[in-house]
Structures are given as structure tokens and as C-alpha cells.
Design an enzyme around this catalytic site. Structure first.
Site, PDB file in Angstrom:
ATOM      1  CG  HIS A  51      -1.764  -1.204   1.346  1.00 34.62           C
ATOM      2  ND1 HIS A  51      -2.799  -1.439   0.496  1.00 34.62           N
ATOM      3  CD2 HIS A  51      -1.745  -2.258   2.209  1.00 34.62           C
ATOM      4  CE1 HIS A  51      -3.407  -2.578   0.818  1.00 34.62           C
ATOM      5  NE2 HIS A  51      -2.771  -3.092   1.854  1.00 34.62           N
ATOM      6  CB  CYS A 104      -2.675   3.645  -3.767  1.00 35.55           C
ATOM      7  SG  CYS A 104      -3.814   2.262  -3.890  1.00 35.55           S
TER       8      CYS A 104
END
Length: 588
Positions: free
Chosen positions: A230, A278
Site C-alpha cells: 500500500h 497507490c
């Protein structure tokens, strides 16, 4: 002059045969060059001709073929470097299955193509294959085609040959040793610091350890770094040190400082980064120089989410988390098939097209993208473009061909027996999407409807779930928990906790931006777009960003894969010149 050089070489020839070859090189080149330097033109052409002539005389003066072969090997050996790879999964927890599956898939690709295992460094938490929630004990797969469809006579699932990427997948850093400091030590080649850190792991009841393996690369080497996890604006995440502890992370500033260190200390000839996270474009956008022989490809632009794939699948009623990440599965699939024919640029263009839900980006020295992938990811020496058309040795996990050394298909129990197992962690780690909107999620289309955090509906009645879907990486955890809770009444507590967590996060950050009068944030979805208002990502900016993240984690809650999407708000606060104290008051 030629005769003088010949006499010089000939007079030393017999003695030189018994000397080490670097010393012989000195006699052939150094002595003659020094003696004749005053008689040579300083023009580069004359110098090149002189050196070539001396080399030719040295080789011809040798009385044996073996001497010529050894001399030729010596003269060319330093022209080719070695290859190194660093593979990192920066998350833990069953719902983050895909990141460790990505790492092990990449590891298998390297190993099958002859990449020296001693020069592959892996970081992965290692809580997936033996997780109590895993319906295939000891097995990790990376895409839907590898999901078992048949059972043997004993009722065990038959895993297609070559599909278990966990098999012999190394772990050099695991558990709590999967940490920002260790990642940066690896890249810096800081063996002493890594050794000291590794001695401190595993001495308590905590899970983790490492062997202290770090980069030992030189200025002649090709280095490949792949990171899967992430991320948020200017950060990539790592698991917390202990349960309920603050999330750990590496900032773009820390990564760039480390790259600068590697460049200044001549730790690579060329360096390639592939980042799956992301807002991963924010790690390089406006920060990575174009003149230090580094090229990076990212799963998303600086402002939006990346995507998980092969989601919403089940096996005998057991809901599975997403098996892979869209960008990573696509680039590995292409590399498996065309590594020996393609350049990084060709791979990038294919993956950019196939990764159709996020904007894949590239940064840094574009000339590196024209180099052969094989010169980085296969065995042998690093030596620029490859002209080989040999496709042998490529690994496939599509379920057809068997990977060498896997022994074909394997059978695993359809239900895990009660033995040693690793529990599912109750907190997530970092994920990312600058535009991730919490709401009802349709996993058939992968679309999300705007609204407050709500149910994510999935259903599957088949023994083996239907077609997998693509989900925003930030929604992957909730997607899994929602379906698991609906399908088997499992993970109910975790589902309710995550649902409440997302509501609270939305409330906190919505109020924060309104109070600071900064709720209107708009940035174009472009790889190199500069934020508005424009600002400099300097040391002051990064101190502010780290301060706000630390304050938030200490006074509100630890960051999670979902709340990471709001790091863009902290970034906007720091870029807008809002005083730190005012921002802290608004946070809580």
C-alpha cells in the site's frame, strides 16, 4: 615506434607469464605507455590507436594459446557486471495476500531464468501460506488460472503444476524485520547495521528475523528493485512493529536520499524500480533526477489508486482475498512470455495498455527503458542489450507447463487440520488511492458508487468461485471481509470493525479539511502533473508530512490501507503553508 614497443613487450614476456595477470597488464601497457608518453600525440585518436596496438602486440607475443585466452578473459572480465534484485512485500495480514504472492511470483521468475539466488534479497512477512484461513495449506497462488478445480481420490485439491509460487520462495527478512530501516539498509549495502538489527529480532515473543543480506553491488552491476504494498502521497508502507502499533513507512525523501547514496557510492551501473502501490507515482514525480541512471515504473500516477485483481473468488465456500495486483500481474505475465525479446520500454507500453484502471507511469532516465529486460532479470553477466531469441527457461503459472523443480501438480488437504498456524492480523497496513471513494462496491465491474462507507456485496455458490474481478486496492480488504462474512459467517467481527473504522476515518478527514478551508483538492490524472498550488518538495515539507502522520497515529488512530488515501490531505496542508500547530489542533 612499433619496433620499440615490440622490444619493450618482448623483453618482459617470459617473466610476465609467471605473474598475476593484472601485473602483466601493467607491464604490457603501463611501462611502455609511460616511456613513450612524451612521443605520443595527446589527441584521443592517437591514444586509442596506441593502446590497441600495444594490446595486439601483447597477445601476439605470447607463446601459448592458453595465455592468449587468459589475457582476453582478463581484458574483458571487468567490462561486465553482475545482477542484483531486491523484492519487497511491505504488508501483512490475510487480506493482503496478493503482495506476498507478487513477491514469490517475481522470485520464481528470476530463479527459473538462472538468476543467482545469492543475489536475490527478499522481504516478506510470511504469514500467508500457513495462515489458518488458507484453504490450501502451504500454497500461495498469484492469479485465477491457478485456482484448483479438481480433487484427487483422497479428496485433496490438486494444485496445477507450476502454480505454487510459495515453493522454495526465499525469505531473507520476515515478520517484524520487514521494516523501513531494514529496507533502506539493504539498498545502502549497510551490512554492519543489518547484522546488528538481525541479532535483535526474534529474541522476544515477537515473530520475525533476518539473515542480514544486503546489496553488495558495484558500479558495473544492474540492480532491480520491486516493491509491492500500500502507499499514499509520498509514502510507501510497512507492517507495524507489533499489533496495534503505528504503521511504519518510507517517505519519498528517504528513498531519494538512499538512491543518491547508492549513486554517489557507485553501487550500480543502472538501477530499475517497479513500485506497486497507490499514488506510487508520488514517490518519484519531480524528485527522481534523469541523469543518475535510474528508471522507475509505477502502478499509478501520483494522485490515484492502483488496483487488485483476481478478487471475489472462493474455494469450497472459503472466500479468498485478491490473489494479485493488476499492474504487477500484468508486468510479470509479459516478462514471463517475452523477457528475452523485449526491452523495458516495450514491456511498459504493453503493461500500460493492459493496466486499464490506473495510469501506469515512468520516471527518471528514459534511455534505460531501451535496454533488454534479460540483461537485468536472467542469469549471467549484466551486459546491455540482448540479441538472444532463446525463450527457454521462462516460467509459467498458467496451469499448463510445469515449473522446473516443482514436481508437477501437488495435492493439498481441502480443510486445514488444527496444528501450528499463524493467526490473521487484526490491523491492516498501508494502501492507497487518492480518489478512493468509500461506498457500495460491485466486484463484477470493479466500480464504486459514491457515498458513505457501506456494504460490499459478493456472492458465490460454486465450489470454485466464478470469474475474478478487479478492485481498487484501498477497497480490497473490505471487499474480502464483506464477502467472507456473507458467505460463511466468518470474519464477522473484523468486518464490523473495518466498517466502523472507515466511517470514522471519513468523518475525521472530512472535518479536518473543512476546518482548515482546504476541502477543495483537485489534481489532474497525469504522471508528471504538478500539484496545485505548486510547491517545492523540500526538507521542510517532508518534516511537516512526517509530523502530521505521527501526530495522527498517536492521537487518533493508526493508519490503515483505507485511511492511507487521506495522506494526500496532509500533503496539501504542508504544501499550503498551514502552520503545524493549527493543523494539529484541527486533527484533534
Amino acid at each position: 615506434k612499433v619496433s620499440a614497443v615490440t622490444v619493450c613487450v618482448g623483453s618482459r614476456e617470459r617473466a610476465a607469464l609467471s605473474f598475476p595477470y593484472p601485473f602483466l597488464f601493467y607491464f604490457c601497457f603501463g611501462k611502455c605507455f609511460v616511456r613513450r608518453l612524451s612521443h605520443l600525440s595527446m589527441m584521443m585518436v592517437a591514444f586509442a590507436l596506441f593502446v590497441s596496438l600495444v594490446a595486439l602486440v601483447c597477445l601476439r607475443g605470447a607463446s601459448s594459446a592458453s595465455f592468449s585466452e587468459k589475457m582476453h578473459a582478463f581484458l574483458t572480465s571487468d567490462a561486465k557486471g553482475e545482477k542484483w534484485a531486491v523484492l519487497v512485500a511491505g504488508s501483512n495480514g490475510w487480506w493482503n495476500y496478493r503482495h506476498q504472492a507478487d513477491v514469490c511470483h517475481a522470485y520464481q521468475i528470476l530463479k527459473e531464468n538462472g538468476f543467482p539466488e545469492e543475489r536475490i534479497i527478499t522481504m516478506r512477512y510470511d504469514d500467508i501460506s500457513d495462515n489458518y484461513a488458507n484453504p490450501l495449506p502451504g500454497v500461495v497462488i498469484n492469479k485465477e488460472a491457478c485456482l484448483p478445480k479438481e480433487k484427487d481420490a483422497a479428496g485433496n485439491w490438486i494444485v496445477p503444476p507450476g502454480c505454487n509460487v510459495e515453493l522454495d520462495c526465499a525469505r531473507d527478512y520476515w515478520g517484524e524485520a520487514v521494516a523501513p530501516q531494514q529496507f533502506l539498509q539493504i539498498l545502502r549495502g549497510d551490512a554492519d547495521a543489518a547484522r546488528v538489527a538481525c541479532e535483535s529480532f526474534g529474541v522476544s515473543e515477537s515473530f520475525g528475523g533476518c539473515n542480514g543480506k544486503v546489496l553488495n553491488s558495484t558500479s558495473m552491476d544492474h540492480v532491480f528493485v520491486a516493491f509491492f504494498d500500500h502507499g499514499g502521497t509520498h509514502i510507501i508502507g510497512f507492517p507495524p512493529a507489533q499489533r496495534f502499533a503505528p504503521m511504519r513507512y518510507v517517505t519519498a525523501e528517504q528513498l531519494m536520499n538512499t538512491v543518491d547514496f547508492m549513486h554517489e557510492n557507485r553501487m550500480y551501473e543502472h538501477l530499475i524500480f517497479y513500485i506497486e502501490a497507490c499514488e506510487s507515482g508520488s514517490m518519484f514525480n519531480g524528485l527522481l533526477p534523469e541523469n543518475i541512471s535510474v528508471w522507475a515504473a509505477t502502478a499509478s500516477d501520483p494522485y490515484h489508486s492502483s488496483y487488485a485483481t483476481s478478487c471475489g473468488l472462493s474455494l469450497d465456500g472459503h472466500m479468498l482475498p485478491c490473489l494479485g495486483d493488476l499492474f504487477s500481474v500484468e508486468w510479470m505475465h509479459d516478462v514471463e512470455s517475452h523477457m528475452r525479446q523485449e526491452t523495458w520500454r516495450e514491456d511498459f507500453l504493453i503493461v500500460e495498455k493492459d493496466t486499464n484502471l490506473s495510469q501506469v507511469c515512468s520516471y527518471g532516465d528514459d534511455s534505460l527503458a531501451e535496454e533488454s529486460i534479460a540483461s537485468y532479470l536472467t542469469g549471467g553477466e549484466a551486459q546491455g542489450l540482448s540479441t538472444s531469441s532463446d525463450d527457454g527457461g521462462n516460467v509459467s503459472i498458467s496451469g499448463g507447463a510445469s515449473r522446473a523443480g516443482t514436481g508437477g501438480s501437488i495435492s493439498v488437504p481441502s480443510e486445514r487440520s488444527s496444528g501450528s498456524s499463524i493467526g490473521v492480523a487484526s490491523i491492516g497496513t498501508v494502501d492507497a488511492s487518492a480518489s478512493g471513494v468509500s461506498g457500495d462496491l460491485n466486484l463484477t465491474t470493479g466500480s464504486s458508487s459514491a457515498g458513505s462507507s457501506g456494504d460490499i456485496g459478493l456472492s458465490s455458490e460454486d465450489s470454485v468461485g466464478g470469474s475474478g474481478s478487479v478492485v481498487s486496492a484501498r477497497e480490497a480488504k473490505m471487499a474480502f471481509l464483506s464477502e467472507a462474512a456473507a458467505a460463511r459467517n466468518s470474519f464477522l467481527l473484523e468486518y464490523e470493525q473495518e466498517r466502523e473504522h472507515e466511517r470514522e476515518v471519513d468523518y475525521i478527514f472530512g472535518g479536518l479539511m473543512q476546518e482548515l478551508n482546504l476541502e477543495h483538492i483537485h489534481v489532474p490524472k497525469l504522471c508528471h502533473a504538478k500539484p496545485k498550488p505548486p510547491h517545492l518538495y523540500d526538507a521542510t515539507y517532508f518534516r511537516c508530512l512526517e509530523d502530521l502522520i505521527s501526530f495522527f497515529q498517536n492521537h487518533c488512530m493508526t493508519l490503515s490501507d483505507y485511511s492511507m488515501k487521506y495522506i494526500k490531505n496532509f500533503s496539501h496542508i504542508c504544501a499550503s503553508g498551514v502552520p503545524i500547530e493549527l493543523a494539529r489542533q484541527a486533527i484533534g
